[in-house]
Write an enzyme that holds these catalytic residues in place. Structure first.
Site, mmCIF file in Angstrom:
data_model
loop_
_atom_site.group_PDB
_atom_site.id
_atom_site.type_symbol
_atom_site.label_atom_id
_atom_site.label_comp_id
_atom_site.label_asym_id
_atom_site.label_seq_id
_atom_site.Cartn_x
_atom_site.Cartn_y
_atom_site.Cartn_z
ATOM 1 N N CYS A 153 8.085 2.173 4.725
ATOM 2 C CA CYS A 153 8.002 3.553 4.249
ATOM 3 C C CYS A 153 7.002 3.653 3.099
ATOM 4 C CB CYS A 153 9.388 4.015 3.774
ATOM 5 S SG CYS A 153 9.427 5.692 3.119
ATOM 6 N N GLY A 154 6.351 4.791 2.987
ATOM 7 C CA GLY A 154 5.423 5.028 1.884
ATOM 8 C C GLY A 154 6.090 4.999 0.518
#
Length: 159
Positions: free
Chosen positions: A40-41
């Site tokens: 995930c970012g």
């Protein structure tokens, strides 16, 4: 029919190591429960979550990480690989649990309980739990664990 418990302490979950963990073991602690994902970012928040834990752990605070692949298939890893990723890249020492679903019909009972206040819309949704095991607040993924908003609410519960 009795009213369902309002405490997270009624549940148990499997740690990433495979060992069962009763969440009642966290009675009298303030918790930040977070659904995490390695691809995930927001993954850099793992370091911030660990720093938050270090700052408040002696006062009765703990972070609990629950990996999930529910959002954009951003948790491709399994078991020991998730643990190694978190430790090796972000120094995570807080408890990380086995990968689970956190939304929808298939959601783990822990998250069905948590989502009565707010359904996670993405990875790194954070639930703040008081010493009694009750959900008292939540923070969206874009809210940094190091933000003054999060820290002030934790400090208030630790008093």
């Amino acid at each position: 029919m009795s009213e369902p418990s309002k405490s997270i302490h009624q549940f148990k979950a499997k740690l990433i190591t495979g060992k069962d963990k009763n969440l009642s073991d966290y009675k009298d602690k303030v918790l930040l429960v977070v659904n995490i994902a390695s691809a995930c970012g927001f993954v850099g928040q793992l370091k911030e979550l660990q720093e938050l834990r270090e700052e408040f752990k002696t006062q009765g605070f703990e972070v609990l990480g629950f990996p999930s692949n529910d959002f954009g298939r951003q948790e491709p890893l399994e078991g020991a690989d998730i643990s190694a990723f978190c430790k090796d890249n972000y120094g995570v020492q807080f408890p990380v649990f086995d990968k689970m679903m956190v939304r929808g019909e298939e959601a783990n009972p822990i998250f069905k309980f948590l989502t009565k206040t707010s359904t996670p819309r993405w990875n790194f949704h954070k639930y703040l739990i008081n010493r009694k095991g009750e959900v008292v607040d939540y923070f969206f993924p874009f809210t940094s664990p190091q933000s003054s908003k999060v820290k002030k609410k934790i400090q208030k519960l630790l008093k």
